[in-house]
Design an enzyme around this catalytic site. Structure first.
Site, PDB file in Angstrom:
ATOM      1  N   ARG A 238       0.998  -1.283  -0.182  1.00  0.00           N
ATOM      2  CA  ARG A 238       0.078   0.003   0.123  1.00  0.00           C
ATOM      3  C   ARG A 238       0.897   1.100   0.133  1.00  0.00           C
ATOM      4  O   ARG A 238       1.999   1.400   0.764  1.00  0.00           O
ATOM      5  CB  ARG A 238      -0.988  -0.094   1.268  1.00  0.00           C
ATOM      6  CG  ARG A 238      -2.010  -0.856   1.182  1.00  0.00           C
ATOM      7  CD  ARG A 238      -3.326  -0.504   0.108  1.00  0.00           C
ATOM      8  NE  ARG A 238      -4.347  -1.223   0.204  1.00  0.00           N
ATOM      9  CZ  ARG A 238      -4.515  -2.241  -0.494  1.00  0.00           C
ATOM     10  NH1 ARG A 238      -3.559  -2.686  -1.621  1.00  0.00           N
ATOM     11  NH2 ARG A 238      -5.603  -2.859  -0.920  1.00  0.00           N
ATOM     12  N   GLU A 267      -2.648   7.939  -3.716  1.00  0.00           N
ATOM     13  CA  GLU A 267      -3.018   7.432  -5.029  1.00  0.00           C
ATOM     14  C   GLU A 267      -4.389   7.898  -5.386  1.00  0.00           C
ATOM     15  O   GLU A 267      -5.088   8.054  -4.490  1.00  0.00           O
ATOM     16  CB  GLU A 267      -2.817   6.142  -5.266  1.00  0.00           C
ATOM     17  CG  GLU A 267      -3.604   5.026  -4.389  1.00  0.00           C
ATOM     18  CD  GLU A 267      -3.058   3.593  -5.068  1.00  0.00           C
ATOM     19  OE1 GLU A 267      -1.790   3.155  -4.511  1.00  0.00           O
ATOM     20  OE2 GLU A 267      -3.775   3.120  -5.618  1.00  0.00           O
ATOM     21  N   HIS A 285      -1.688   0.713  -9.868  1.00  0.00           N
ATOM     22  CA  HIS A 285      -2.101  -0.360  -8.715  1.00  0.00           C
ATOM     23  C   HIS A 285      -2.610  -1.349  -9.618  1.00  0.00           C
ATOM     24  O   HIS A 285      -4.133  -1.745  -9.522  1.00  0.00           O
ATOM     25  CB  HIS A 285      -3.214   0.231  -7.792  1.00  0.00           C
ATOM     26  CG  HIS A 285      -3.381  -0.357  -6.651  1.00  0.00           C
ATOM     27  ND1 HIS A 285      -3.817   0.182  -5.518  1.00  0.00           N
ATOM     28  CD2 HIS A 285      -3.686  -1.709  -6.440  1.00  0.00           C
ATOM     29  CE1 HIS A 285      -3.919  -0.480  -4.512  1.00  0.00           C
ATOM     30  NE2 HIS A 285      -3.825  -1.571  -5.031  1.00  0.00           N
TER      31      HIS A 285
HETATM   32  P1  NAD Z   1      -1.132 -11.244   4.683  1.00  0.00           P
HETATM   33  O1  NAD Z   1      -1.878 -10.809   5.824  1.00  0.00           O
HETATM   34  O2  NAD Z   1      -0.943 -12.539   4.575  1.00  0.00           O
HETATM   35  O3  NAD Z   1       0.531 -10.884   5.250  1.00  0.00           O
HETATM   36  C1  NAD Z   1       1.035  -9.503   5.868  1.00  0.00           C
HETATM   37  C2  NAD Z   1       2.288  -9.891   6.264  1.00  0.00           C
HETATM   38  O4  NAD Z   1       2.722  -8.630   7.040  1.00  0.00           O
HETATM   39  C3  NAD Z   1       1.954 -10.903   7.741  1.00  0.00           C
HETATM   40  O5  NAD Z   1       2.699 -11.766   7.712  1.00  0.00           O
HETATM   41  C4  NAD Z   1       2.280  -9.860   9.022  1.00  0.00           C
HETATM   42  O6  NAD Z   1       2.566 -10.480  10.067  1.00  0.00           O
HETATM   43  C5  NAD Z   1       3.202  -8.926   8.460  1.00  0.00           C
HETATM   44  N1  NAD Z   1       3.121  -7.713   9.182  1.00  0.00           N
HETATM   45  C6  NAD Z   1       2.277  -6.895   9.610  1.00  0.00           C
HETATM   46  N2  NAD Z   1       2.758  -5.660  10.269  1.00  0.00           N
HETATM   47  C7  NAD Z   1       4.052  -5.918  10.202  1.00  0.00           C
HETATM   48  C8  NAD Z   1       5.115  -4.962  10.658  1.00  0.00           C
HETATM   49  N3  NAD Z   1       4.935  -3.973  11.233  1.00  0.00           N
HETATM   50  N4  NAD Z   1       6.473  -5.375  10.098  1.00  0.00           N
HETATM   51  C9  NAD Z   1       6.542  -6.445   9.584  1.00  0.00           C
HETATM   52  N5  NAD Z   1       5.649  -7.260   9.112  1.00  0.00           N
HETATM   53  C10 NAD Z   1       4.321  -7.092   9.468  1.00  0.00           C
HETATM   54  O7  NAD Z   1      -1.354 -10.327   3.568  1.00  0.00           O
HETATM   55  P2  NAD Z   1      -1.137 -10.516   1.968  1.00  0.00           P
HETATM   56  O8  NAD Z   1      -2.323 -11.126   1.611  1.00  0.00           O
HETATM   57  O9  NAD Z   1       0.183 -11.188   1.931  1.00  0.00           O
HETATM   58  O10 NAD Z   1      -1.234  -8.952   1.490  1.00  0.00           O
HETATM   59  C11 NAD Z   1      -0.258  -8.025   1.817  1.00  0.00           C
HETATM   60  C12 NAD Z   1      -0.749  -6.820   1.572  1.00  0.00           C
HETATM   61  O11 NAD Z   1      -0.812  -6.511   0.090  1.00  0.00           O
HETATM   62  C13 NAD Z   1      -2.129  -6.681   1.694  1.00  0.00           C
HETATM   63  O12 NAD Z   1      -2.592  -6.070   2.955  1.00  0.00           O
HETATM   64  C14 NAD Z   1      -2.507  -5.563   0.578  1.00  0.00           C
HETATM   65  O13 NAD Z   1      -2.628  -3.893   1.191  1.00  0.00           O
HETATM   66  C15 NAD Z   1      -1.455  -5.582  -0.374  1.00  0.00           C
HETATM   67  N6  NAD Z   1      -1.848  -5.903  -1.650  1.00  0.00           N
HETATM   68  C16 NAD Z   1      -1.777  -5.183  -2.706  1.00  0.00           C
HETATM   69  C17 NAD Z   1      -2.301  -5.416  -4.007  1.00  0.00           C
HETATM   70  C18 NAD Z   1      -2.000  -4.760  -5.199  1.00  0.00           C
HETATM   71  O14 NAD Z   1      -2.797  -4.740  -6.159  1.00  0.00           O
HETATM   72  N7  NAD Z   1      -1.010  -3.970  -5.289  1.00  0.00           N
HETATM   73  C19 NAD Z   1      -2.977  -6.834  -4.199  1.00  0.00           C
HETATM   74  C20 NAD Z   1      -3.273  -7.502  -3.106  1.00  0.00           C
HETATM   75  C21 NAD Z   1      -2.747  -7.256  -1.820  1.00  0.00           C
END
Ligand code: NAD
Length: 325
Positions: A238, A267, A285
């Site tokens: 994000r 954005e 995005h």
């Molecule tokens: P997820 O919940 O499976 O993984 C997130 C990880 O981040 C977890 O392991 C969590 O423990 C870790 N985390 C949380 N806070 C943290 C911190 N302060 N320091 C280090 N690690 C931390 O989520 P996911 O499915 O892997 O998705 C991750 C993110 O990707 C989503 O939340 C979303 O915002 C983003 N995303 C973007 C797109 C895009 O189109 N660009 C698409 C899908 C998801």
């Protein structure tokens, strides 16, 4: 018989909409633009279930406008656009779309990594401009990825898939997270390190954390300063996870080699100066935008809605506490 009403805030792939139409009265916002607040509120007042996108701010006012709202199904895996705490207090399930878009985002992360490190955009512009006159030993020299180190911040669903693909390409993986994943470490020879050690050692840093108060500006000028001068930053998580002003400064001053971004702090607006830089690659995005992922996301959102409208539990609730409290 009265059919339950579903309001969809934007045209999404057909699969989920067709499922909903089998037993619901479905209205899809018809315009090819982000729905206005007024039109959103009108839709929410009318419906029993809302299927919305990350472009809609689902705050207290939205929940309060319709006390009969039964579910919010977000067409995304991230849910920082929704006041989930308030939804929980009102016992309204909020759902996202995990499990179907991770490959798409991991692939896009690699597309960005390869494009920025291999200077693909610059080389394409150069070639189109008729500047390729003869083979040159020093033209568009880039780092070999094999043998380098990728630092993953957030080893969740997407981060771990990116790590897996990296290992398959002979890239070493280090990661940081708020929790360790020992079995992953063993399987992929990945090393758990602090954020600081990761920034100092990684040749490529890839962000995969959700946007939370604790991850806002997780990468700012201090962190960029810790990275190698030859390192690249990739962000498909994000936008506000990165202090974009600080990033523009770091790129201008060549404190890091480059950045590839799919998401932006404000954005769809971009921080001034970003588009002038040659050492960036920017996509709008679209990391989850494979045909397969977007269809599957629409099916999950629809199935969540159908489950709740049929008196069952949502399949992928972000706030499962609504069923226990
Ligand atoms: P997820 O919940 O499976 O993984 C997130 C990880 O981040 C977890 O392991 C969590 O423990 C870790 N985390 C949380 N806070 C943290 C911190 N302060 N320091 C280090 N690690 C931390 O989520 P996911 O499915 O892997 O998705 C991750 C993110 O990707 C989503 O939340 C979303 O915002 C983003 N995303 C973007 C797109 C895009 O189109 N660009 C698409 C899908 C998801």
């Amino acid at each position: 018989m009265h059919k339950p009403k579903v309001f969809v805030t934007r045209k999404i792939p057909d699969a989920g909409i067709s499922l909903l139409r089998e037993c619901c009265d479905v209205r899809v916002y018809p315009k090819d633009q982000v729905i206005s607040r007024k039109e959103l509120m009108n839709g929410v007042k009318w419906c029993d279930a809302l299927l919305c996108l990350l472009t809609e701010k689902i705050d207290k006012e939205v929940f309060d406008t319709n006390p009969h709202l039964k579910i919010i199904a977000n067409y995304a895996v991230g849910f920082d656009n929704i006041d989930v705490k308030y939804a929980t207090s009102k016992r309204i399930p909020v759902t996202n779309t995990p499990g179907v878009l991770e490959d798409a985002v991991a692939e896009h992360t690699f597309a960005l990594l390869l494009t920025i490190t291999k200077k693909i955009v610059e080389a394409d512009t150069f070639t189109r401009a008729g500047k390729y006159r003869f083979w040159e030993p020093l033209l568009f020299i880039s780092p070999q990825l094999k043998g380098k180190t990728l630092g993953i911040i957030g080893l969740g669903r997407i981060g771990s898939l990116v790590a897996e693909k990296a290992v398959a390409m002979g890239i070493k993986v280090i990661y940081t997270d708020i929790q360790r994943n020992s079995s992953f470490e063993r399987q992929f020879h990945a090393r758990f390190v602090s954020k600081e050690v990761l920034l100092e050692n990684a040749d490529f840093v890839s962000l995969h954390v959700p946007l939370l108060p604790s991850t806002h500006h997780l990468i700012g000028s201090k962190e960029l300063n810790m990275m190698k001068k030859t390192a690249y930053l990739i962000n498909t998580s994000r936008g506000p996870v990165v202090d974009e002003k600080a990033l523009v400064q770091a790129l201008k001053k060549k404190m890091i080699a480059g950045a590839a971004l799919d998401v932006y702090e404000f954005e769809p607006k971009l921080t001034s100066g970003l588009t002038k830089l040659r050492n960036v690659v920017l996509t709008p995005h679209i990391a989850s935008a494979t045909r397969e992922a977007r269809q599957a996301m629409s099916i999950i959102a629809a199935k969540n809605i159908l489950a709740v409208l049929n008196g069952k539990k949502a399949l992928t609730p972000i706030n499962p506490e609504v069923y226990t409290k």
